[in-house]
Structures are given as C-alpha cells and as structure tokens.
Design an enzyme around this catalytic site. Structure first.
Site, short mmCIF file in Angstrom:
data_model
loop_
_atom_site.label_atom_id
_atom_site.label_comp_id
_atom_site.label_asym_id
_atom_site.label_seq_id
_atom_site.Cartn_x
_atom_site.Cartn_y
_atom_site.Cartn_z
N GLY A 60 1.24 11.40 21.49
CA GLY A 60 -0.01 11.57 22.03
C GLY A 60 -1.05 12.50 21.17
O GLY A 60 -0.49 13.23 20.37
N GLY A 62 -4.13 14.98 20.72
CA GLY A 62 -4.04 16.51 21.23
C GLY A 62 -3.22 17.51 20.27
O GLY A 62 -3.33 18.73 20.45
N HIS A 63 -2.56 16.77 19.40
CA HIS A 63 -1.79 17.73 18.52
C HIS A 63 -2.08 17.59 17.00
O HIS A 63 -1.56 17.93 15.94
CB HIS A 63 -0.28 17.02 18.35
CG HIS A 63 0.51 17.28 19.66
ND1 HIS A 63 0.38 18.46 20.39
CD2 HIS A 63 0.82 16.20 20.61
CE1 HIS A 63 1.06 18.10 21.58
NE2 HIS A 63 1.16 16.88 21.74
N ASP A 116 7.54 9.00 24.94
CA ASP A 116 7.62 8.26 23.54
C ASP A 116 8.87 7.54 23.32
O ASP A 116 8.93 6.55 22.71
CB ASP A 116 7.43 9.44 22.34
CG ASP A 116 6.23 10.40 22.66
OD1 ASP A 116 4.94 9.63 22.09
OD2 ASP A 116 5.95 11.40 22.95
N HIS A 225 3.28 21.50 24.77
CA HIS A 225 2.44 20.74 26.29
C HIS A 225 2.49 22.07 27.41
O HIS A 225 2.29 21.69 28.43
CB HIS A 225 2.96 19.62 26.76
CG HIS A 225 3.30 18.54 25.92
ND1 HIS A 225 4.39 18.05 25.09
CD2 HIS A 225 2.28 17.91 25.02
CE1 HIS A 225 4.23 17.29 24.48
NE2 HIS A 225 3.09 17.01 24.24
#
Length: 337
Positions: A60, A62-63, A116, A225
C-alpha cells in the site's frame, strides 16, 4: 487529555488521488530512472536487465519511501502499489510481473499482511498459468506483533529495506534462482524490528487519525497502520525507550556478543532528526555493551506511516555472505550505496 476535535492537516489536492499523484511525483523526481506502467501505479527500473532473476516488491501507499523508493540497481526491479494502506490489486501485480520477467523467474518480497498475501498469491497463480516462475518471501520482522513460535504471523515493517537490499544484490551477483531465494530468506530470518509510537498517522480519504494517544502516553510496538502494540505506557526518557527496544530485539533472535549487525533507526513519519540521532547514540552504546558490532547505520525516513510520530529500530545480523551482499552498490530514490 485527548483532543477529539483535532483533525489532520495536509497539503494535498483530491484526497482520492493522493496515491496516484505522489507516484507521479516519484517518477519525475527520478529523472528517467523509473518507468511507470501504463494505466496502473507500478514502476520498473528503466535500466532493468532482463537476463536475471527479477525482484518485485509492493504494498500500500502511505509508507513512502517504501515501496517504489527502493526500485533501482542493486535493489528491487519493480514495485506494484495500492492505495493508501491498501494492497495492490492482483492485476497490477501480474502486469508488473510480466513487465520484468525475462525467463529466469520472479521473486516477490513484501510485508506480511493479509491483503498483500492474498493478492500476491493470486498474481503468483496467474503468473504460473503464463509459465512464469515465482517465489514469495514475506517479511515478518516486527517482534511485537506475535510471539517467536508464531513468527509467520508477524507483521512486516522497516525490515523490508534490508531484505530488498540483500535480494537485489544477490539477483545481480548470483545467477541461480534457488540461491537468490535462499539468501533472501536468510536475510529475512536474521532481521528484527520494533517501534514506539507517540501519535497517530492519518488516512487522507477520511481526514481522521488512525488512533488517539493521550499526550502523556506512548505505545510500544505499534503497527504501521495503527495496529495495537505490546503495551501503552506513560512517556519515558529516550534512553529508557531505546534500552527497552534493543533488549527485546536482542532477546528475540537472539543477537549475542561477537555478532555484527546493520542498524536502522527509522522515522515513522514526523519525528525529528534530533530524536532519531539521540536514539541512534543510545542504540550504539547499548549494542556495544552487549559486544555487538555495528557494521552500518541508517537513520531517517525509510518506512513511514504518514505523520505518525515515533520511530522503529531494526537489526539485521550479518554473516560473511550477507555482509558482502549488503556492501555492494545500489541506487534508488531512497537508498544509495
């Protein structure tokens, strides 16, 4: 006291397009060294040699700079990306796999999360139907997320960086698929991480924080998260925090006197370099007390969670093979040697 009215502040455009727009920014920042795949958020090395085993990562958005920030010579050959904190779709992973497959096989490396795992497994089955050989290495470095006897249930965090570094070097140094898989899995098995969170990150689409922590509390072992850590405690000094993190890491592998390690002090998003360097100082001192030598130190933003405040510490134990591969050159947006 928690301020329930507090809202995140971000300089963005359409909240539904942040993953796409930051990806476009990465491509232009790389000055032609990365190529985007048409219609999807996935990138490959523009200088990718198809006569080797391919390394594909992903996860994802955002990292940042994980995952596409580690696509380049000596690291990953391609990255398939999802939306903020969301796994890439199977078709995105499959198209990425097909783009880099040169007939020698593709190794998937990504953090151990349910979405994932499912989507990469689907892509692997579809790739097999196309006669593309794949192998999956799930990174599960977060010692706070499950006990050692359930290590395969642990989350993947900043340890992805070290696993990708070894895999990328091995894929350019070795020719045999199984040899590359073996040393990549060894790097994964020799890597441990744990973090401390002081405040939450946020999801742009919802404009809310993932969790709330009172001003006088912190969470040991918080996930990327907002997943719960091992304990929520009152604030303590930096040295006390680092001592606790290093002790838990060293007990888990275990790391012992005479060992040599790589050390990563990773900003989770909004901590200052002042805090990171204070932690680095203490981590070196603590490891030296244990007779553990630090071969290499990385400090900065390597695996983040938006504006989460806090940091994680990662250790990768070295042997002669891992040390040789780690020291080989690499070049990407986020890591150069």
């Amino acid at each position: 006291m928690v301020n329930l009215m507090r809202k995140p502040k971000k300089l963005i455009n359409d909240p539904m397009k942040v993953a796409e727009e930051q990806f476009e920014g990465l491509l232009v920042a790389m000055n032609g060294k990365l190529e985007g795949l048409s219609g999807i958020t996935a990138a490959i090395r523009s200088d990718y040699p198809k006569d080797k085993v391919a390394i594909v990562t992903g996860g994802g958005a955002g990292h940042e700079p994980l995952f596409a920030g580690y696509v380049g010579k000596g690291l990953a050959d391609a990255a398939a990306l999802g939306d903020i904190f969301a796994a890439p779709a199977p078709n995105v992973i499959l198209q990425t796999t097909e783009a880099v497959d040169g007939g020698k096989g593709v190794i998937y490396i990504y953090g151990n999360y349910a979405g994932d795992n499912m989507n990469f497994d689907i892509a692997a089955e579809l790739a097999e139907d196309d006669d593309i050989r794949t192998h999956t290495v799930r990174v599960w470095d977060d010692v706070a997320s499950a006990p050692l006897d359930k290590i395969q249930e642990r989350r993947g965090t900043a340890g992805d960086l070290y696993v990708l570094k070894i895999a990328g070097a091995a894929s350019e140094f070795y020719d045999d698929f199984d040899d590359i898989v073996s040393v990549t899995e060894k790097a994964r098995d020799y890597t441990r991480s744990i973090g401390v969170a002081l405040s939450a990150g946020s999801v742009p689409q919802t404009n809310t924080f993932n969790f709330e922590l009172p001003d006088d509390e912190m969470e040991i072992g918080m996930g990327l998260h907002g997943e719960p850590g091992v304990s929520r405690e009152k604030m303590m000094s930096a040295d006390d925090v680092v001592d606790r993190l290093i002790e838990q890491l060293c007990e888990d592998l275990p790391y012992q006197s005479g060992d040599e390690v790589c050390l990563l002090v990773n900003n989770l998003g909004s901590s200052t370099y002042m805090e990171l360097l204070i932690a680095t100082r203490r981590a070196h001192n603590k490891l030296a007390e244990k007779g553990i030598k630090v071969h290499d130190t990385l400090v900065g933003n390597y695996c983040t969670s938006q504006e989460m405040s806090g940091y994680s510490i990662t250790l990768m134990k070295l042997d002669d093979e891992l040390k040789k591969l780690f020291d080989l050159p690499c070049e990407s947006f986020a890591l150069r040697k």
